[in-house]
Design an enzyme around this catalytic site. Structure first.
Site, short mmCIF file in Angstrom:
data_model
loop_
_atom_site.label_atom_id
_atom_site.label_comp_id
_atom_site.label_asym_id
_atom_site.label_seq_id
_atom_site.Cartn_x
_atom_site.Cartn_y
_atom_site.Cartn_z
N ASN A 1 0.80 -1.23 0.00
CA ASN A 1 0.00 0.00 0.00
C ASN A 1 0.82 1.27 0.00
O ASN A 1 0.40 2.29 -0.52
CB ASN A 1 -0.87 0.04 1.27
N THR B 1 20.30 -12.03 -29.36
CA THR B 1 18.85 -12.18 -29.43
C THR B 1 18.46 -12.25 -30.90
O THR B 1 18.94 -11.45 -31.70
CB THR B 1 18.17 -10.98 -28.75
N LYS C 1 16.68 -11.60 -34.17
CA LYS C 1 15.95 -10.46 -34.70
C LYS C 1 15.52 -10.77 -36.12
O LYS C 1 16.22 -11.50 -36.81
CB LYS C 1 16.84 -9.20 -34.70
N LYS D 1 12.48 -9.37 -33.75
CA LYS D 1 11.97 -10.05 -32.57
C LYS D 1 10.59 -10.64 -32.79
O LYS D 1 10.19 -11.56 -32.09
CB LYS D 1 12.04 -9.16 -31.34
N LYS E 1 19.00 -16.30 -28.12
CA LYS E 1 17.97 -15.98 -27.15
C LYS E 1 16.67 -15.58 -27.84
O LYS E 1 16.68 -14.80 -28.79
CB LYS E 1 18.46 -14.83 -26.28
N ASP F 1 13.36 -13.33 -27.72
CA ASP F 1 13.13 -12.04 -27.07
C ASP F 1 11.96 -12.16 -26.09
O ASP F 1 11.28 -13.17 -26.04
CB ASP F 1 12.95 -10.93 -28.09
N GLU F 2 11.78 -11.09 -25.32
CA GLU F 2 10.84 -11.17 -24.20
C GLU F 2 9.41 -11.45 -24.67
O GLU F 2 8.64 -12.10 -23.96
CB GLU F 2 10.90 -9.91 -23.34
N HIS G 1 14.56 -12.44 -18.36
CA HIS G 1 14.57 -11.16 -19.07
C HIS G 1 13.80 -10.17 -18.21
O HIS G 1 12.69 -10.45 -17.78
CB HIS G 1 13.90 -11.33 -20.44
N ARG G 2 14.38 -8.98 -17.96
CA ARG G 2 13.75 -8.06 -17.01
C ARG G 2 12.67 -7.19 -17.67
O ARG G 2 12.59 -5.98 -17.39
CB ARG G 2 14.80 -7.20 -16.31
N HIS H 1 19.27 -9.69 -16.89
CA HIS H 1 19.76 -8.53 -17.63
C HIS H 1 20.05 -7.42 -16.63
O HIS H 1 19.18 -7.06 -15.85
CB HIS H 1 18.71 -8.08 -18.65
N LYS I 1 22.63 0.82 -25.62
CA LYS I 1 21.56 1.77 -25.92
C LYS I 1 20.60 2.00 -24.76
O LYS I 1 19.80 2.91 -24.80
CB LYS I 1 20.77 1.26 -27.14
N SER J 1 22.96 -6.58 -22.65
CA SER J 1 22.29 -6.70 -23.93
C SER J 1 21.69 -5.37 -24.32
O SER J 1 21.13 -4.68 -23.48
CB SER J 1 21.18 -7.76 -23.80
#
Lengths: 485, 139
Positions: free
Chosen positions: A125, A175, A177, A179, A203, A205-206, A295-296, A328, A335, A380
Site C-alpha cells: 500500500n 537475441t 531479430k 523479434k 535468445k 526475445d521477451e 529477461h527483465r 539482464h 543503448k 544486452s
C-alpha cells in the site's frame, strides 16, 4: 529529540482517534537494528509542509502494522515487536526535498521463502500513500536468517560454466531479430548461423511466446535442430534460451518440460510473469538441471526514475533470492539506461559472496549472501565488437555479452558477425591476461586481431562510430572525493 | 573442422611463449595449473586424462611449458589443454581452460537423429574418430 517526536505512554497512545505515526511508535531514533532485522532504505519526497520524520514514520507504519487511526486490537499483539521502526532520516546530498529513511522490520513479519510476501509489505500500500509526493525503495539489507529460507539461483555461475565447458571469458549471446514475425523455420536459421559462427547462446526475445506467425512447439523443435547442428559443427556445448513465458503456470510447466525433453540446457522467463511464478520456475529448474534465464521485461516502468519506484538493485536482490541464473543488468555502453557506477553495484549484487557498503555504486548495506549461488548478469542492447575492451573493463568476466544487431546485422552474414564477436572477445581476454593495458589499447588490440579475421575488420569498420552517449537518469547520489589526511 | 572448445580456440594457435604468458597469469592469480589430454573431443567429455597432478605449488610457468612439451612427446597427436583451477571458497572450479595441442586433422562430429513421436528428434553427437579404439584415433 523535540518533545513532539517522543513516544507516548500506553494510555495516551491507545486512546481512540488519530495520532501522528511518529507518536505511534514507528519512529525510534535510538533503535539499533538487530542482525535478524530486514532493513529497507527509502528515498522519500514528502508533500509540501510534511515533516520528513513523520513521513518516514508513516512509511514504516503503512508497510507494517499501522492503519490511519488508533486501534485497540494492537494491544492483543506484541505490537512493539511487529511495528517497523524508522530509525534514521538523512537529507539526500543533491535535493533538499528528498530524504533517505532507514526502516527496520522484525523478521517474523515475513513468511519464509516468499518474495510475494516480502514485497506485499515493503512495496504494498505504501507507494500510494497521499502524504508523500514520491517514494523509492533504494536498497534492502536481507539478514542471513532470511536469505537462507530461499533456494537461490537454480544453477549458479560456477555450475553453469561447468555444464557449458566454458571458462575464462564472458559468454557470448545474441537475441534473434527481428523479434517478431519470423516463422519457426526461419528463426532456427538465425540460431544455427549465430551458434555455428562462435556464439555460446542465442535468445528468444521477451515477447516471443506463441503467436500466430510462430507457435512455441515449432520454435522449440527448429531451435534444437539448430543447437545440435551447431554443436556438432564446433565441438562445443551450445544453447538457446527457449522462452517458456505463458499465460498460466500449467502452460509454462508444459513448455519447460518439452524444452527438457528436447535436451535444451537453458530456458527463459520474463520478469512480468510475477514473483511467485519466477520462484516456481526456479524450483522447477533446480529439479531438472536447467539454467534459468530471466529477461527483465517491464522493470523500466518502476526502476528508471530516481524519485519513485524500486531501484533495480533491489530487484536484483529479490531475483537472486527467487532463484534465477541469468538477469539482464545493463551494459554501461549500450543503448539502454545504465550509469557505470550504478551498473557496477547491480553486477556486484549478482556476483559477490558478500557485498560491502559502497555509496559510490549505490550499495547502501553490507549484504552476506550466505552461500546462495551467484547470478550471471547479462549485458544486452546496442553493444558491438568495437566496444569489447570497455565491456570487459566495466562488466568483467562472468557475464553474458549479447550482441543482437551486432551479430545479425553484420554485412557478411550472421555467422561472420558471430565470429567477429568471438575473435574480438578472445583477443581482448588474451591481451588482458598477458598484462597489456587493454582499456587504453583496446582499439589497437582489435585492429591487430582483425588482421587475421576479415569479419572482425568489417564489423569494426561498419560500427566504429556507434555510441549511445546520453545523460543517465539514475546516477548514484554519492561521488567519491579525495580526502586529505 | 576445428574444435573450438576452450578460451582461445578462435585465435591462431599459441606459441610456447604465448602459453607461458597465459600460464603465468594463472599462477599469479593463485590458481593451480594442470595439463590434460584426450583423443575423445566430445563436447561433454568432461574428464580428459591427467598429465600428472595439478601443479599446486609451482611458481614458474616455465615448468608447465616444460611438462607440456614432455606430454607432446608422448601424445603429440592428441588434444592437449591447459587448465587453471581456483580453490577459493565459492568458486572451487576451473578459471581458464585452453587447447594447446590438437591433431593435424580434425574430422569433426557426426550428428545422428532418431525421429520419435510428435515430430520430436533425439540427437546424438559422436566424434568420427571415436569409431577407432582409444589410442589409435589420430595419427
Amino acid at each position: 529529540m523535540p518533545d513532539g517526536d517522543k513516544k507516548l505512554d500506553a494510555k495516551a497512545r491507545y486512546s481512540a482517534g488519530v495520532l501522528e505515526y511518529k507518536k505511534m511508535g514507528y519512529w525510534e531514533p535510538d533503535y539499533s537494528p538487530k542482525d535478524t532485522d530486514v532493513i529497507a532504505l527509502f528515498r522519500i519526497t514528502p508533500q509540501d509542509g510534511v515533516d520528513p520524520i513523520e513521513a518516514a514514520a508513516a512509511v514504516a507504519g503503512e508497510s507494517s502494522t499501522a492503519t490511519w487511526t488508533v486501534v485497540w486490537t494492537d494491544r492483543l499483539t506484541a505490537c512493539e515487536k511487529y511495528r517497523a521502526k524508522a530509525y534514521r532520516v538523512d537529507p539526500t546530498p543533491n535535493n533538499p526535498n528528498e530524504y533517505f529513511a532507514y526502516i527496520a522490520y522484525e523478521l517474523d513479519l515475513f513468511e519464509p521463502g516468499s518474495i510475494a510476501n516480502l514485497t506485499a509489505s515493503i512495496i504494498g500500500n505504501v507507494f500510494g500513500f497521499k502524504p508523500l509526493k514520491a517514494l523509492r525503495l533504494e536498497d534492502m539489507r536481507l539478514p542471513v536468517a532470511y536469505v537462507k529460507t530461499f533456494q537461490g539461483p537454480a544453477t549458479g555461475i560456477v555450475v553453469e560454466r561447468e555444464r557449458l565447458n566454458c571458462y575464462g571469458r564472458p559468454l557470448l549471446g545474441a537475441t534473434v531479430k527481428p523479434k517478431l514475425g519470423l516463422s519457426g523455420r526461419n528463426y532456427g536459421r538465425v540460431v544455427y548461423e549465430a551458434l555455428k559462427g562462435g556464439l555460446d547462446f542465442t535468445k528468444d526475445d521477451e515477447n516471443i511466446n506463441s503467436q500466430p506467425f510462430m507457435h512455441w512447439r515449432d520454435r522449440f523443435l527448429y531451435c534444437m535442430e539448430a543447437v545440435n547442428r551447431a554443436s556438432a559443427a564446433t565441438g562445443e556445448v551450445k544453447g538457446t534460451y527457449l522462452n517458456v513465458t505463458a499465460g498460466t503456470m500449467e502452460e509454462m510447466y508444459k513448455r519447460a518440460e518439452f524444452a527438457k525433453e528436447l535436451g535444451s540446457v537453458i530456458i527463459m522467463i520474463d520478469l512480468v510473469i510475477g514473483y511467485t511464478a519466477i520462484q516456481s520456475m526456479a524450483k522447477w529448474a533446480r529439479d531438472n538441471d536447467m539454467i534459468l534465464h530471466l529477461h527483465r521485461a517491464g522493470h523500466g516502468t518502476y526502476t528508471r526514475q530516481k524519485t519513485h519506484g524500486v531501484s533495480f538493485r533491489v530487484i536484483a536482490k529479490w531475483m537472486r533470492l527467487a532463484g534465477v541464473d541469468h538477469i539482464h543488468a545493463g551494459t554501461v555502453v549500450g543503448k539502454l539506461e545504465g550509469d557505470p557506477a550504478t551498473t557496477k553495484g547491480y553486477y556486484d549484487i549478482c556476483r559477490e559472496e558478500q557485498n560491502s557498503v559502497s555509496l559510490e555504486t549505490g550499495v547502501f548495506f553490507d549484504q552476506d549472501w550466505a552461500s546462495l549461488n551467484k547470478v550471471m548478469p547479462v549485458a544486452s542492447g546496442g553493444i558491438h565488437a568495437g566496444q569489447m575492451h570497455q565491456l570487459i573493463h566495466y562488466l568483467g568476466e562472468d557475464v553474458v555479452l549479447q550482441f543482437g544487431g551486432g551479430t545479425i546485422g553484420h554485412p557478411q552474414g550472421i555467422a561472420a558477425g558471430a565470429t567477429a564477436n568471438r575473435v574480438a572477445l578472445e583477443a581482448m581476454v588474451y591481451a588482458r591476461n598477458a598484462g597489456r593495458d587493454y582499456l587504453a589499447e583496446g582499439p589497437t588490440i582489435l585492429a591487430e586481431a582483425a588482421k587475421t579475421c576479415t569479419p572482425l575488420r568489417e564489423a569494426l569498420d561498419i560500427w566504429k562510430d556507434i555510441t549511445f552517449d546520453y545523460a543517465s537518469t539514475d546516477a548514484p547520489d554519492f561521488v567519491p572525493t579525495t580526502s586529505v589526511s | 573442422m576445428r574444435v573450438t572448445q576452450g578460451t582461445f580456440s578462435f585465435l591462431p594457435d599459441f606459441t610456447d611463449q604465448q602459453i607461458h604468458e597465459q600460464v603465468q597469469y594463472c599462477i599469479d592469480n593463485g590458481w593451480a595449473v594442470s595439463i590434460e589430454y584426450t583423443d575423445d573431443p566430445h563436447p561433454r567429455n568432461t574428464y580428459w586424462e591427467m598429465w600428472g597432478h595439478p601443479m599446486f605449488d609451482n611458481p614458474d610457468a616455465a615448468a608447465v611449458v616444460y611438462e607440456l612439451n614432455e606430454c607432446r612427446k608422448v601424445y603429440g597427436s592428441y588434444y592437449i589443454r591447459i587448465i587453471a583451477f581456483d580453490s577459493s571458497p565459492g568458486w572451487e572450479s576451473i578459471r581458464l581452460s585452453f587447447i594447446v595441442n590438437r591433431p593435424s586433422e580434425e574430422p569433426g562430429f557426426k550428428l545422428s537423429r532418431t525421429e520419435v513421436k510428435g515430430r520430436n528428434i533425439q540427437y546424438s553427437i559422436t566424434p568420427y574418430s571415436s569409431d577407432k579404439p582409444q589410442g589409435s584415433r589420430y595419427k
